[in-house]
Motif scaffolding. Structure first.
Motif, PDB file in Angstrom:
ATOM      1  N   MET A  85      14.637   6.397   5.525  1.00  0.00           N
ATOM      2  CA  MET A  85      13.449   6.815   5.890  1.00  0.00           C
ATOM      3  C   MET A  85      12.894   5.911   6.983  1.00  0.00           C
ATOM      4  SD  MET A  85       9.908   7.513   3.787  1.00  0.00           S
ATOM      5  CE  MET A  85      10.607   9.139   3.021  1.00  0.00           C
ATOM      6  N   LYS A  86      12.184   6.451   8.220  1.00  0.00           N
ATOM      7  CA  LYS A  86      11.861   5.536   9.197  1.00  0.00           C
ATOM      8  C   LYS A  86      10.462   5.084   8.678  1.00  0.00           C
ATOM      9  CE  LYS A  86      14.335   6.974  12.912  1.00  0.00           C
ATOM     10  NZ  LYS A  86      14.516   8.553  13.057  1.00  0.00           N
ATOM     11  N   ARG A  87       9.962   3.857   9.415  1.00  0.00           N
ATOM     12  CA  ARG A  87       8.675   3.031   9.013  1.00  0.00           C
ATOM     13  C   ARG A  87       7.393   4.205   8.938  1.00  0.00           C
ATOM     14  NH1 ARG A  87       5.810   1.419   6.501  1.00  0.00           N
ATOM     15  NH2 ARG A  87       4.610  -0.471   6.855  1.00  0.00           N
ATOM     16  N   TYR A  88       7.622   5.020  10.276  1.00  0.00           N
ATOM     17  CA  TYR A  88       6.562   5.873  10.439  1.00  0.00           C
ATOM     18  C   TYR A  88       6.325   6.788   9.420  1.00  0.00           C
ATOM     19  CZ  TYR A  88       8.860   9.620  12.681  1.00  0.00           C
ATOM     20  OH  TYR A  88       9.811  10.596  12.716  1.00  0.00           O
ATOM     21  N   GLU A  89       7.553   7.387   8.903  1.00  0.00           N
ATOM     22  CA  GLU A  89       7.399   8.485   7.942  1.00  0.00           C
ATOM     23  C   GLU A  89       6.819   7.899   6.654  1.00  0.00           C
ATOM     24  OE1 GLU A  89      11.243  11.142   9.178  1.00  0.00           O
ATOM     25  OE2 GLU A  89      11.666   9.279   8.248  1.00  0.00           O
ATOM     26  N   GLN A  90       7.442   6.713   6.523  1.00  0.00           N
ATOM     27  CA  GLN A  90       6.913   5.708   5.107  1.00  0.00           C
ATOM     28  C   GLN A  90       5.436   5.529   5.224  1.00  0.00           C
ATOM     29  OE1 GLN A  90       9.308   2.467   4.888  1.00  0.00           O
ATOM     30  NE2 GLN A  90       8.465   1.669   3.033  1.00  0.00           N
ATOM     31  N   LEU A  91       4.893   5.249   6.182  1.00  0.00           N
ATOM     32  CA  LEU A  91       3.487   5.121   6.589  1.00  0.00           C
ATOM     33  C   LEU A  91       2.779   6.361   6.289  1.00  0.00           C
ATOM     34  CD1 LEU A  91       1.051   3.208   7.150  1.00  0.00           C
ATOM     35  CD2 LEU A  91       1.527   3.685   9.633  1.00  0.00           C
ATOM     36  N   ALA A  92       3.350   7.358   6.934  1.00  0.00           N
ATOM     37  CA  ALA A  92       2.519   8.809   6.933  1.00  0.00           C
ATOM     38  C   ALA A  92       2.652   9.299   5.225  1.00  0.00           C
ATOM     39  CB  ALA A  92       3.388   9.866   7.535  1.00  0.00           C
ATOM     40  N   ASP A  93       3.702   8.867   4.678  1.00  0.00           N
ATOM     41  CA  ASP A  93       3.665   9.272   3.308  1.00  0.00           C
ATOM     42  C   ASP A  93       2.637   8.470   2.431  1.00  0.00           C
ATOM     43  OD1 ASP A  93       5.740  11.173   3.426  1.00  0.00           O
ATOM     44  OD2 ASP A  93       7.300   9.804   2.852  1.00  0.00           O
ATOM     45  N   GLU A  94       2.693   7.283   2.658  1.00  0.00           N
ATOM     46  CA  GLU A  94       1.511   6.482   1.947  1.00  0.00           C
ATOM     47  C   GLU A  94       0.163   6.877   2.008  1.00  0.00           C
ATOM     48  OE1 GLU A  94       4.038   2.468   2.552  1.00  0.00           O
ATOM     49  OE2 GLU A  94       1.837   2.444   2.710  1.00  0.00           O
ATOM     50  N   MET A  95      -0.048   7.301   3.284  1.00  0.00           N
ATOM     51  CA  MET A  95      -1.494   7.745   3.560  1.00  0.00           C
ATOM     52  C   MET A  95      -1.592   9.146   3.088  1.00  0.00           C
ATOM     53  SD  MET A  95      -2.002   5.791   7.533  1.00  0.00           S
ATOM     54  CE  MET A  95      -4.135   5.918   6.955  1.00  0.00           C
ATOM     55  N   GLY A  96      -0.706   9.864   3.277  1.00  0.00           N
ATOM     56  CA  GLY A  96      -0.803  11.341   2.705  1.00  0.00           C
ATOM     57  C   GLY A  96      -1.100  11.152   1.204  1.00  0.00           C
ATOM     58  N   GLU A  97      -0.314  10.363   0.519  1.00  0.00           N
ATOM     59  CA  GLU A  97      -0.585  10.221  -0.833  1.00  0.00           C
ATOM     60  C   GLU A  97      -2.113   9.984  -1.153  1.00  0.00           C
ATOM     61  OE1 GLU A  97       1.107  11.131  -3.468  1.00  0.00           O
ATOM     62  OE2 GLU A  97      -0.412  10.238  -4.790  1.00  0.00           O
ATOM     63  N   GLN A  98      -2.711   8.935  -0.271  1.00  0.00           N
ATOM     64  CA  GLN A  98      -4.079   8.625  -0.364  1.00  0.00           C
ATOM     65  C   GLN A  98      -5.105   9.883  -0.254  1.00  0.00           C
ATOM     66  OE1 GLN A  98      -4.211   5.374   2.536  1.00  0.00           O
ATOM     67  NE2 GLN A  98      -4.180   3.836   0.809  1.00  0.00           N
ATOM     68  N   VAL A  99      -4.744  10.872   0.823  1.00  0.00           N
ATOM     69  CA  VAL A  99      -5.397  11.915   0.773  1.00  0.00           C
ATOM     70  C   VAL A  99      -5.310  13.013  -0.254  1.00  0.00           C
ATOM     71  CG1 VAL A  99      -5.516  14.145   2.220  1.00  0.00           C
ATOM     72  CG2 VAL A  99      -5.032  11.939   3.206  1.00  0.00           C
ATOM     73  N   ARG A 100      -4.165  12.898  -0.652  1.00  0.00           N
ATOM     74  CA  ARG A 100      -3.681  13.820  -2.088  1.00  0.00           C
ATOM     75  C   ARG A 100      -4.500  13.402  -3.208  1.00  0.00           C
ATOM     76  NH1 ARG A 100       1.492  13.879  -0.308  1.00  0.00           N
ATOM     77  NH2 ARG A 100       2.067  16.085   0.891  1.00  0.00           N
ATOM     78  N   ASN A 101      -4.457  12.009  -3.503  1.00  0.00           N
ATOM     79  CA  ASN A 101      -5.062  11.359  -4.841  1.00  0.00           C
ATOM     80  C   ASN A 101      -6.608  11.256  -4.605  1.00  0.00           C
ATOM     81  OD1 ASN A 101      -5.430   8.945  -3.598  1.00  0.00           O
ATOM     82  ND2 ASN A 101      -3.579   8.163  -4.349  1.00  0.00           N
TER      83      ASN A 101
END
Lengths: 475, 475
Positions: free
Chosen positions: A1-17
């Motif tokens: 997984m690319k770094r930007y995808e990882q970052l997006a996933d992390e921030m996406g998770e913050q939105v979700r939770n």
């Protein structure tokens, strides 16, 4: 997984939770770049990705904001109690009645068990099949019967390894899709009349398989988010002579639930203590929205008691009918039963997939597929929040392409199914998903058809039907 | 069939049935041309063909003569009495023990169930698969589940029609080879514990299928030339509550027997009278050496009680796993069970075969295949006549690629199997072919490997082993 995808996933998770709330402004690209020690372009790419996923939106000259949902997201359904009593299974007739319609292309396929075939790399696969067959040693046609192509079994074993579990190629038996694998496992482990523990709700094909073999089902309670309830399982095992369990720890059908790793470990331990085999149906695992492929329960198996069943049908090659089981101590027995029941798995399919895997495009395809499915899930969830009547509850699975919807009041899903059908929409009513048909006010909705422009309208129509039924109930 | 082939077949039959004897001079080309009203070139071609088949030989300036056999042809085995009593089946373990070795390429595969893969048009088939997949509508991958590709089912229905029987495409269910079809039929017709009538001897996979489902077998007597003994069948049906019959009227495995049409008609009538379904395993029918494809028993079925099972594995596409059943009144039930057990048959295989059939090369390929197999059968029969001990009996099937050999005295075929294996030769000992393992001094020999140069030497070695065992017995 690319770094930007990882970052997006992390921030996406913050939105979700909820750490980042709707309408809240995101930190600037410069801030994130500094705090995360990544380049500004990585942050930009992550923000673009989050935007594409519908989680954030750009406002001119103001920056990025968490998307204001058009409607409050729906609550999740409550945990499911289990019947916790043995019962014979006779759901097949209903399944065929209801799903007989589900394959007509003029229906909006919200009741379908399949994702859109447009999501799969069928053209490169076709080239792989052609290439593989041109160089095929003719003797393979009579020598590669069961357990199946050695090359393919090694490739599958490597994928287990890459995903963090260890499976030897020699315990893998290639089958005509996961469905055959699951049936062979059941056949190897049980005699007619035996008891098998299943989840409530569970995939109707499991119920049909039990029915077909004359087995009795005993249901175990589940949580729509975290799957099998281990206390309920313990109670069941204390009370009944269960011969085998058939569970889906990853993205269960229909719940979409994902058992946390620790719970999987404990599940395996509970069963190992009693010497009870677990048939692990894991066909959706590659469709995870998180960072990593969730481990199978098989990863915690030290006694060869977990029969892990996988497939390429949901992740790569629908219609090719290539699945497998990594069957632990039962591998030899399963290979024999495969020989006796259908002799071998089609060689063009095995060879084609094997060539495709060798070409190296599989993981790229999977990244794209997960991205598409997770975006479309969000879209369908928004539509449900907007159009379904108050009191509706719905799961938010972290993978796969099913949503499990609990309708308010006592709306009968079979009735809704019939009304929806008259509007050219298929749904899978909850009655199909347990031996005693008690999920009568639930629906399984398929959100694996992102290209289908009719889906928003179909959700709206379903919502209207549900509202009218709810009002009918209220009167 | 061309005129000269027809002529060659007729004269070949006269050689076989003894109307033309070894060493006898054949009529001149001019004489035959005049009496048969065909051109001299047709007669020449027929004679060339008979010469290629090893039946006649040219002697310079003298004309054509019936080949003097190097050894007297062997007599056929006597008719087989049947146990005619119900028995449970437990032959699987033995089958796996014995045939576990049979797939190693360094063995001379006289024990194999498969013909040489070199006999099949795998390259054109590969092109067909590639072409078909390139133009495949992706939706077919989720819509063509069971009963399978409509185009292919229509093509199969047309082949029934061309062969003189009439089957509607709607009663055909495509399966993962004939093996799955046969198992599904058994499943649809029986419950564990039920009685199924089978031939003695019969194909071990049928025994395994019965064993797998917990069924009991009752054997019916057979004639090695004309198959099922109807008097024995009547006796069995009078005595036992038989739920279904599983027979191979055409080129039975292992006998190679061919039921005459009248006998098939009577068989169907006997069963129809009692409402008993017939599972007709007909996978070798296209490999006939005579003039026409023998009719299936299905051709005489007027009540939808015959479940005819066919396959492309033996005639066109080994390893592709495409078979079917034309299941009469049980078609709907079978289609459902197919859905439940393995969902669908691999689409690349179905589409590839469908395209190949459309290209029109199938019948040409089959003519070549039959010709090759019949020539090689004659060669193997000559080798057996030459090398096996006196008292050996062997069938002379009119199609397929199996010979059923009765060894003299009480030679134990399992013992011969073990000795042969030490010489890198596999054979299928008679013990595999009945529930009570009573064909202990029989062998099934595969004569479907014409390209294998080791086969003559292997037959010689087998003969030597048999002689040494016979002498051991005599001492």
């Amino acid at each position: 997984m690319k770094r930007y995808e990882q970052l997006a996933d992390e921030m996406g998770e913050q939105v979700r939770n909820g750490s980042l709330r709707a309408g809240e402004r995101l930190p600037s690209v410069r801030e994130v770049s500094a705090s995360r020690r990544v380049s500004p372009s990585t942050v930009f790419k992550a923000y673009y990705l989050l935007e594409a996923r519908g989680l954030i939106e750009a406002r001119p000259r103001s920056g990025y904001f968490v998307t204001a949902r058009t409607a409050k997201p729906r609550a999740e359904p409550a945990a499911n109690a289990a019947a916790e009593q043995a019962q014979s299974v006779a759901v097949s007739e209903l399944v065929f009645q209801v799903l007989g319609h589900a394959r007509q292309q003029d229906l909006v396929p919200l009741g379908s068990a399949f994702a859109s075939p447009a999501l799969f790399p069928l053209a490169p696969l076709a080239r792989s099949v052609g290439r593989a067959l041109r160089r095929l040693d003719p003797w393979r046609t009579v020598e590669d019967l069961s357990p199946g192509s050695e090359t393919l079994r090694r490739q599958i074993a490597l994928r287990y390894l890459a995903a963090g579990s260890s499976v030897d190629a020699t315990e893998i038996v290639i089958t005509n899709g996961a469905m055959e694998a699951l049936n062979l496992c059941l056949e190897a482990l049980t005699q007619p009349g035996d008891l098998v523990a299943i989840e409530a709700p569970c995939f109707y094909a499991a119920l049909q398989a039990l029915e077909r073999r004359g087995l009795r089902a005993v249901e175990v309670a589940t949580n729509p988010r975290s799957g099998v309830d281990l206390a309920s399982l313990r109670a069941v095992l204390a009370r009944y002579p269960v011969k085998a369990c058939w569970f889906m720890p990853n993205f269960q059908n229909p719940l979409g639930s994902l058992m946390p790793e620790e719970r999987k470990r404990e599940l395996v331990a509970i069963l190992a203590e009693r010497g009870i085999p677990l048939i692990e149906d894991d066909v959706y695992a590659e469709l995870y929205f998180g960072r990593h492929r969730p481990l199978p329960a098989k990863a915690f198996d030290q006694r060869g008691l977990v029969l892990h069943c996988g497939s390429f049908s949901k992740s790569l090659a629908p219609g090719y009918r290539v699945g497998w089981t990594a069957a632990g101590r039962f591998a030899g027995e399963i290979a024999r039963r495969k020989l006796m029941s259908s002799l071998a798995t089609a060689l063009p399919s095995q060879e084609g997939i094997s060539d495709y895997l060798q070409q190296g495009g599989y993981d790229r395809h999977l990244r794209q597929l997960r991205h598409t499915l997770s975006m479309h899930q969000a879209k369908v969830l928004r539509a449900i929040a907007k159009h379904f009547p108050p009191g509706t509850r719905v799961t938010q699975p972290e993978g796969g392409y099913f949503l499990w919807v609990e309708l308010p009041g006592s709306i009968n899903a079979l009735q809704l199914h019939r009304l929806a059908l008259s509007q050219q929409i298929s749904v899978a009513p909850g009655q199909l998903f347990s031996a005693d048909q008690r999920f009568a006010s639930f629906l399984r909705l398929n959100c694996g058809h992102p290209g289908d422009r009719r889906s928003e309208q179909a959700i709206k129509t379903l919502g209207q039907i549900a509202r009218s039924l709810a009002e009918g109930e209220a009167r």
